[in-house]
Enzyme design. Structure first.
Site, PDB file in Angstrom:
ATOM      1  CE  LYS A   7       0.084 -90.078 -15.434  1.00  0.00           C
ATOM      2  NZ  LYS A   7       0.314 -90.699 -14.120  1.00  0.00           N
ATOM      3  NE  ARG A  25       4.451 -90.446 -15.062  1.00  0.00           N
ATOM      4  CZ  ARG A  25       4.424 -89.414 -15.904  1.00  0.00           C
ATOM      5  NH1 ARG A  25       5.043 -89.493 -17.077  1.00  0.00           N
ATOM      6  NH2 ARG A  25       3.768 -88.315 -15.590  1.00  0.00           N
ATOM      7  N   GLY A  28      -6.841 -91.060  -6.517  1.00  0.00           N
ATOM      8  CA  GLY A  28      -7.240 -92.255  -5.796  1.00  0.00           C
ATOM      9  C   GLY A  28      -6.518 -93.474  -6.327  1.00  0.00           C
ATOM     10  CG  MET A  49       0.352 -96.962  -6.925  1.00  0.00           C
ATOM     11  SD  MET A  49       1.483 -98.056  -7.751  1.00  0.00           S
ATOM     12  CE  MET A  49       2.416 -96.899  -8.710  1.00  0.00           C
ATOM     13  NE  ARG A  74      -3.988 -83.871 -15.950  1.00  0.00           N
ATOM     14  CZ  ARG A  74      -3.673 -84.479 -14.814  1.00  0.00           C
ATOM     15  NH1 ARG A  74      -3.687 -85.773 -14.742  1.00  0.00           N
ATOM     16  NH2 ARG A  74      -3.322 -83.787 -13.761  1.00  0.00           N
ATOM     17  CG  HIS A 113     -39.704 -82.438   1.341  1.00  0.00           C
ATOM     18  ND1 HIS A 113     -39.585 -81.182   1.894  1.00  0.00           N
ATOM     19  CD2 HIS A 113     -40.778 -82.394   0.504  1.00  0.00           C
ATOM     20  CE1 HIS A 113     -40.557 -80.425   1.426  1.00  0.00           C
ATOM     21  NE2 HIS A 113     -41.289 -81.136   0.586  1.00  0.00           N
ATOM     22  CB  SER A 158     -46.878 -82.739 -20.039  1.00  0.00           C
ATOM     23  OG  SER A 158     -45.726 -82.399 -19.303  1.00  0.00           O
ATOM     24  CB  CYS A 175     -43.417 -81.375 -16.830  1.00  0.00           C
ATOM     25  SG  CYS A 175     -44.680 -82.549 -16.327  1.00  0.00           S
ATOM     26  CE1 TYR A 177     -42.959 -79.100 -22.364  1.00  0.00           C
ATOM     27  CE2 TYR A 177     -44.165 -79.232 -24.436  1.00  0.00           C
ATOM     28  CZ  TYR A 177     -44.141 -79.306 -23.056  1.00  0.00           C
ATOM     29  OH  TYR A 177     -45.284 -79.589 -22.358  1.00  0.00           O
TER      30      TYR A 177
HETATM   31  P1  ADP Z   1       0.104 -88.238 -11.305  1.00  0.00           P
HETATM   32  O1  ADP Z   1      -0.755 -89.012 -12.231  1.00  0.00           O
HETATM   33  O2  ADP Z   1      -0.275 -88.366  -9.885  1.00  0.00           O
HETATM   34  O3  ADP Z   1       0.328 -86.836 -11.765  1.00  0.00           O
HETATM   35  P2  ADP Z   1       2.638 -88.890 -12.457  1.00  0.00           P
HETATM   36  O4  ADP Z   1       2.857 -90.264 -12.950  1.00  0.00           O
HETATM   37  O5  ADP Z   1       2.325 -87.884 -13.482  1.00  0.00           O
HETATM   38  O6  ADP Z   1       1.529 -88.964 -11.344  1.00  0.00           O
HETATM   39  O7  ADP Z   1       3.952 -88.519 -11.693  1.00  0.00           O
HETATM   40  C1  ADP Z   1       4.080 -87.825 -10.496  1.00  0.00           C
HETATM   41  C2  ADP Z   1       5.187 -86.814 -10.631  1.00  0.00           C
HETATM   42  O8  ADP Z   1       6.413 -87.442 -10.998  1.00  0.00           O
HETATM   43  C3  ADP Z   1       4.913 -85.785 -11.680  1.00  0.00           C
HETATM   44  O9  ADP Z   1       5.340 -84.544 -11.226  1.00  0.00           O
HETATM   45  C4  ADP Z   1       5.750 -86.249 -12.840  1.00  0.00           C
HETATM   46  O10 ADP Z   1       6.108 -85.178 -13.658  1.00  0.00           O
HETATM   47  C5  ADP Z   1       6.952 -86.854 -12.155  1.00  0.00           C
HETATM   48  N1  ADP Z   1       7.568 -87.884 -12.974  1.00  0.00           N
HETATM   49  C6  ADP Z   1       6.967 -88.992 -13.444  1.00  0.00           C
HETATM   50  N2  ADP Z   1       7.823 -89.716 -14.201  1.00  0.00           N
HETATM   51  C7  ADP Z   1       8.992 -89.037 -14.211  1.00  0.00           C
HETATM   52  C8  ADP Z   1      10.254 -89.261 -14.855  1.00  0.00           C
HETATM   53  N3  ADP Z   1      10.433 -90.320 -15.636  1.00  0.00           N
HETATM   54  N4  ADP Z   1      11.217 -88.365 -14.652  1.00  0.00           N
HETATM   55  C9  ADP Z   1      10.987 -87.280 -13.858  1.00  0.00           C
HETATM   56  N5  ADP Z   1       9.848 -87.016 -13.241  1.00  0.00           N
HETATM   57  C10 ADP Z   1       8.840 -87.876 -13.419  1.00  0.00           C
HETATM   58 MG    MG Z   2       0.907 -86.325 -13.447  1.00  0.00          MG
END
Ligand code: ADP
Ligand code: MG
Ligand code: MG
Length: 902
Positions: free
Chosen positions: A28, A99, A108, A110, A372, A486, A794, A861, A881
Site C-alpha cells: 500500500k 492503515r 487478517g 489490522m 494494487r 488416500h 524416471s 513421475c 520431462y
Molecule cells: P484495507 O487494506 O482493509 O483495504 P485501507 O487502509 O485501504 O484498508 O482502508 C480502509 C478504507 O478506508 C478504504 O476504503 C480506504 O479507501 C479508506 N481510507 C483509508 N485512508 C483514508 C483517508 N486518508 N481518507 C479517506 N478514506 C480513507
Molecule cells: Mg484498501
C-alpha cells in the site's frame, strides 16, 4: 543507534518511496508513493517501514517509539503543511487515517482507523470550518467506533453477540424508527458518541484517549501488534508468508466522502476480475466513508452506465427505477467520472496490469487512496494475459509469466451452474480435498458404484481396494482423513471431485444410511459435492463442463514455445490417456499395471496366480492373464499412438490383491478346487510387517520371473498387434524399485530375452527402451552403475521421499500436519519436492547417470511432476520431462515454461 531511515514521506506529487520498494514500505505504502509520482491526486501522508515493525517485535514498544519519534513528528509536520491544518488543533484540526500494509495484501491484518485526531474540541472545529455539523459528528462517531474496535479491543461478549457498537446503533435506530445510518441526526450522533465512550470505559476500565498524539501512537502500535494476531498468523501459514516480513504503517491525511450528497466513496477495477473482460467497473456510495461499500451498509451503485445497466438486469430492477434510485457515477457526477476514467486508464498503463482501486470524492473533488494489482479468478487471469499481449502491452514471455500455474486448475474441472447453486442447501462442510463439482446418488460401497450412472461414493475412509469404484463415481466423500488421505490423493490424481474429513457425517454401512445433523440419507439419494469449498449439498445440482476458451489454447501454445522440458502424464486407462492427450501431454511417463488387475474377471486370474501352489499353477494363471493384459495395453497404446508410453512392471506387494473376506476366500477356494483353509493360510503367509519395504517392485519379478515374462509379452505383443493395424506404439518398459545394478540387470535380461523371443515368433520388431524407476536412495547413489543397464531413469519421488525421510506415506497423516504447524517442516514433502534433501539425490542420480550414459532419458513421475515449484527444480536439474496426472498437465506445461523463462 543506527541511522537508517524509518519514515518515508509522500504528498503533492512528490514521494520518497517508489512502487518497487514494497519490501520496505509494504504494498500500500509503495503504491501511494508511486501514485504521487505519476501525478494522481492522493492525500499526503507518510509510511513507517516494515523494518520498524521487526524492531518493535524485538526491542519492544518504548525503544521502538524513541527510534522513530522524531521522524514521525516530522511526517505529521509535512502533512500539516500541505493540508494547511494542524494535528490536535481546536480551530483547524488535521485528521488522519492509520492503515496497515504488508508486502502482499493480507486479510487478517489490522483494520484501518479513520478520522484519527478527533476529540470533543476538534469536532467543533471541524463542524465550524466545514459548516457541516452533521458531517463532523458522523466522522467522530465513526472514529470512536473504529478506534474502540481496532485499538482498544472492544469485542462482543460471546460469539452469538454482535459488536457492542453495532448493538448501540441498532438500539438508537429502533428508538428513532429509522433504518439507515444516513438518517441519524446531529443529536443522534452526539448521543452515539457519548454512549460509545461509556461502553469503552465500562468494558476496558479506561477512558477513551482524548489526546491526538496518544491516539496516534496507540493506533501505530496496534498495527504492529496485528502482525502477530492468530488470524494473521493463520493466513501467513496458509499462504507461506514468512513471519519476519512485518507490516508497514501508513498515516495519511483524511479526505471525506461523508460530507453530503456531493461526496462519496468507492472501489473500482480496471478490468473484470471475474471474467477478465476489458471493461472498467466498480461500485460507489454517496455520502459514505471507508469500507461502507464493501461492508454493504447500503446497496452500492455502479460506476459506469454500462455496468449499472448490466447490474439492473441481474438484480431485476427496471430501467426507470435504476435511473432514479441507483444511477451510475457516470450519470450522477459526469465530471468526476471522467476524471476517474482517465486515472484508471493511466494507472493500468503505468503498472501494465489490472488495477484494483479505492477512491473518495470530497465535495466534488476526486482522491485516490489505493491501487494494487487486482486479485482475479483463473479464467480472468488467462484472458487478461492473452488480451494484454494482443493489445501490445506485454510480450509473450510476460504473458506466460502472468498466469499462476495452480490457478489453471479452476478452469479444468466441471463447475456447478451458478443459478442452480442459489437453490441448493448446504448440509455440512469437510476439506476441499480435490476441486470440482459433482452430483450423484449416494453409494456406500466401491463395488456398487456402477449401479448408478451418477454415483457419489461415501465412505468413512477409502482404501486401495476402492480404486475402481472411485474411478467410476462422480465424486468421493469421506468422514475421516485429511488432505493427504488416500481418498484425497487418489481423487486429485484422477482429477475427481472429493470432499474429505467431513467430521459431522455419520455413515452406517450396515443400515446403508448417512446422517448429518437431523437429516438422514439412504443409498440412492441425491447429493452434491463442491470439492473447491468442501461443501456437501442436499439434492442434485446441475453441472456444466468448463469451457476452455481460445485464450487458454493460446496460452498453452506459448508455454510450449518457451519451455525446454516437455510434459507427459501418469495414466492407466485409455480414457485418462485421451484426457491427458487433449490437455497436451506428449506421452505417458507412468502407466501402472496393477490397477488393471482389479477389474472383473482379471482379479480372479490374478489371485489364482498369487495363490498358486507352484510354478506350474502360476504359469497357467499367467497364461490366462496375458491376453487380457495385452488388450489393456492395446487400448492405452492406441490412445497414445505415436507418443512414448512408459509401462511400469508390477510393483505392489501381492498381499494387496488377495481376498481378505470370507466370501472372497470361499470363491477362490471353489475356483481353485482347494479348501478355504488352504486359501486362508496362503493369505496369511503373504502378510508382511512393512509391506512398503517388503516383497514388492523388482523383488517380485526377480523371485517370480514368469510375471515379468508375461508382462513383457503383453506389452510387446500389444505394440505388434497395433503395428499390424498401422498404429505406432513406443513402449518403454520400466523396472520398479531397483536398488542395485544386479537387481536391474537380472530384470533387464528377462525383459530383453522375452522381447527377442516375441520378435522371433512374430517376425516383427518394435522400437523400445528398458529403464528403471529411481525411487530407492541406494539407486540414486549408485546411478552410474545402474545406468549401465537402464536406458532411462524416471524419478519416483513419492517412494524416494518416503524412503529418504523415513516417513510412511500412509501413516504420515498423524504427524505431518503437526510438523507443518510447528514449523519443523515448511511443506508437506509428498506435495512439494524437498529440494534440499530428496533433491540432492535426484541431482546426484542425474549427474552419475549421465556420466555412464550421456544420452540417458530422464524424467520424473512422482506426484511432484505437477507441482510448479518442483517442476522448476526438475528444469534446473536438467530433466527431459515431467509426468503428472492428466488434469495437471496444463499446469505443468505452464510451470515448465515459466522455469525456462526465469
Ligand atoms: P484495507 O487494506 O482493509 O483495504 P485501507 O487502509 O485501504 O484498508 O482502508 C480502509 C478504507 O478506508 C478504504 O476504503 C480506504 O479507501 C479508506 N481510507 C483509508 N485512508 C483514508 C483517508 N486518508 N481518507 C479517506 N478514506 C480513507
Ligand atoms: Mg484498501
Ligand atoms: Mg514406487
Amino acid at each position: 543507534m543506527d541511522e537508517r531511515k524509518r519514515v518515508y514521506l509522500f504528498g503533492d506529487s512528490e514521494a520518497e518511496g517508489r512502487s518497487d520498494m514494497k519490501n520496505l514500505l509494504g504494498g500500500k505504502g509503495a503504491n501511494l508513493a508511486e501514485m504521487n509520482l505519476v501525478g494522481v491526486p492522493v492525500p499526503p501522508g507518510f509510511t513507517i517501514t516494515t523494518e520498524v515493525c521487526t524492531e518493535y517485535n524485538t526491542i519492544g514498544k518504548e525503544k521502538a517509539v524513541e527510534l522513530m519519534r522524531a521522524e514521525v513528528e516530522n511526517g505529521i509536520k509535512h502533512v500539516e503543511k500541505i493540508m494547511s491544518s494542524k494535528f490536535g488543533d481546536k480551530e483547524n484540526p488535521l485528521l488522519v487515517s492509520v492503515r496497515s500494509g504488508a508486502r502482499v495484501s493480507m486479510p487478517g491484518m489490522m483494520d484501518t482507523v479513520l478520522n484519527l485526531g478527533l476529540n470533543d474540541d476538534a469536532v467543533e472545529g471541524i463542524a465550524k470550518k466545514s459548516g457541516n455539523e452533521r458531517f463532523a459528528w458522523d466522522s467522530y462517531r465513526r472514529f470512536v467506533q473504529m478506534y474502540g474496535d481496532v485499538v482498544l479491543g472492544m469485542k462482543p461478549e460471546s460469539k452469538e453477540d454482535i459488536d457492542p457498537f453495532e448493538a448501540i446503533m441498532e438500539e438508537q435506530k429502533e428508538k428513532r424508527g429509522i433504518e439507515l445510518d444516513t438518517d441519524f441526526t446531529v443529536e443522534d450522533l452526539k448521543e452515539l458518541v457519548a454512549k460509545f465512550k461509556a461502553a469503552v470505559t465500562k468494558q476496558t476500565g479506561k477512558n477513551f484517549p482524548n489526546n491526538p498524539w496518544d491516539q496516534l501512537w496507540g493506533a501505530v502500535m496496534a498495527v504492529f501488534d496485528s502482525w502477530n494476531t492468530d488470524r494473521a498468523i493463520y493466513y501467513r501459514t496458509m499462504n507461506k508468508i514468512p513471519g519476519e516480513w512485518g507490516t508497514a504503517v501508513n498515516v495519511q491525511a483524511m479526505v471525506y466522502g461523508n460530507m453530503g450528497t456531493n461526496s462519496g466513496t468507492g472501489v473500482a477495477f480496471t478490468r473484470d476480475a471475474g471474467t477478465g473482460e476489458d471493461i472498467f467497473n466498480g461500485e460507489y456510495l454517496i455520502d459514505a466513508q471507508g469500507e461502507d461499500v464493501v461492508a454493504g451498509v447500503r446497496t452500492p451503485q455502479q460506476i459506469t452506465l454500462e455496468g449499472s445497466k448490466r447490474w439492473a438486469v441481474l438484480a431485476n430492477v427496471s430501467e426507470e427505477e435504476r435511473a432514479e434510485k441507483y444511477p451510475s457515477l457516470e450519470e450522477l457526477m459526469p465530471k468526476v467520472y471522467k476524471e476517474l476514467d482517465i486515472i484508471q486508464q493511466k494507472l493500468e498503463d503505468h503498472y501494465n496490469d489490472m488495477q484494483d482501486l479505492e477512491f473518495t470524492i470530497q465535495d466534488g473533488k476526486l482522491w485516490l487512496l489505493q491501487t494494487r494489482n487486482g486479485k482475479r479468478t483463473g479464467a480472468a487471469m488467462v484472458r487478461m494475459a492473452i488480451e494484454m499481449l494482443e493489445q501490445g502491452r506485454i510480450d509473450e514471455k510476460e504473458a506466460v509469466m502472468r498466469v499462476e500455474p495452480n490457478k489453471l486448475d479452476e478452469l479444468l474441472h466441471p463447475v456447478f451452474d451458478k443459478d442452480a447453486m442459489k437453490e441448493a442447501k448446504v448440509l455440512t462442510k469437510g476439506l476441499p480435498a480435490s476441486p470440482g463439482a459433482a452430483t450423484g446418488q449416494l453409494v456406500f460401497f466401491a463395488d456398487e458404484c456402477a449401479k448408478y450412472k451418477d454415483a457419489i461414493l461415501a465412505r468413512i475412509e477409502t482404501s486401495p481396494e476402492d480404486l475402481e469404484g472411485m474411478n467410476i463415481a462422480n465424486g468421493i466423500l469421506t468422514a475421516r482423513g485429511g488432505m493427504t488421505s488416500h481418498a484425497a490423493v487418489v481423487a486429485r490424481g484422477m482429477g475427481k471431485c472429493c470432499v474429505s474429513g467431513a467430521g459431522e457425517l455419520k455413515i452406517d454401512y450396515k443400515a446403508r444410511i448417512l446422517t448429518v445433523g437431523n437429516e438422514t440419507f439412504n443409498e440412492g439419494d441425491w447429493v452434491s459435492l463442491n470439492g473447491s469449498t468442501g461443501e456437501l449439498y442436499k439434492g442434485s445440482i446441475d453441472t456444466i463442463d468448463p469451457e476452455l476458451s481460445g485464450d487458454f489454447g493460446k496460452l498453452m501454445e506459448l508455454a510450449d514455445k518457451y519451455s525446454r522440458m516437455y510434459v507427459r502424464t501418469n495414466a492407466d486407462t485409455p480414457h485418462d490417456s485421451q484426457v491427458a492427450r487433449d490437455f497436451g501431454a506428449k506421452g505417458i511417463g507412468l502407466c501402472r499395471t496393477e490397477h488393471m488387475f482389479f477389474e472383473g474377471e482379471k482379479i480372479v486370474a490374478m489371485r489364482e496366480m498369487i495363490l498358486a501352489e507352484d510354478l506350474e499353477g502360476r504359469e497357467a494363471a499367467l497364461d490366462r492373464l496375458l491376453p487380457i493384459q495385452q488388450k489393456d495395453f492395446e487400448g492405452i497404446f492406441e490412445a497414445m499412438h505415436d507418443l512414448p508410453v512408459t509401462v511400469r512392471l508390477l510393483d505392489p506387494p501381492l498381499h494387496e490383491f488377495v481376498p481378505h473376506d470370507e466370501k472372497g476366500q470361499q470363491e477362490m477356494a471353489d475356483v481353485m478346487g482347494v479348501t478355504v483353509d488352504v486359501i486362508k493360510q496362503k493369505v496369511e503367509d503373504l502378510s508382511e510387517f512393512n509391506p512398503m519395504l517388503g516383497h514388492r517392485g523388482c523383488r517380485l519379478g526377480n523371485t517370480y520371473p514368469e510375471i515379468t515374462v508375461m508382462q513383457t509379452r503383453a506389452i510387446i505383443g500389444a505394440a505388434i498387434a497395433l503395428k499390424k493395424r498401422g498404429i505406432n506404439a513406443h513402449p518403454e518398459i520400466m523396472i520398479p524399485l531397483t536398488g542395485t545394478l544386479a537387481e536391474m540387470k537380472m530384470q533387464e535380461d528377462i525383459v530383453r530375452d522375452t522381447i527377442a523371443k516375441v520378435f522371433e515368433e512374430t517376425g516383427e520388431t518394435i522400437e523400445h527402451l528398458v529403464g528403471t524407476m529411481i525411487e530407492i536412495p541406494r539407486a540414486a547413489l549408485t546411478a552410474d552403475k545402474i545406468a549401465e543397464s537402464a536406458e532411462f531413469f524416471s524419478f519416483g519421488t513419492n517412494d524416494l521421499t518416503q524412503m529418504t525421510f523415513g516417513y510412511s506415506r500412509d501413516d504420515a497423516g498423524k504427524f505431518l500436519p503437526i510438523y507443518i504447524e510447528k514449523g519443523i517442516l515448511k511443506n508437506d514433502p509428498f506435495e512439494v519436492l524437498d529440494q534440499e534433501g530428496v533433491g540432492q539425490l535426484v541431482e546426484m542420480a542425474v549427474e552419475r547417470g549421465r556420466q555412464t550414459r550421456p544420452d540417458i532419458k530422464l524424467g520424473i513421475c512422482g506426484e511432484h511432476g505437477g507441482e510448479p515449484s518442483s517442476v522448476e527444480f526438475c528444469h534446473r536439474t536438467g530433466l527431459d520431462y515431467v509426468s503428472c496426472s492428466p488434469f495437471r498437465v496444463p499446469i505443468a506445461r505452464l510451470a515448465a515454461a515459466q522455469a525456462t523463462i526465469r
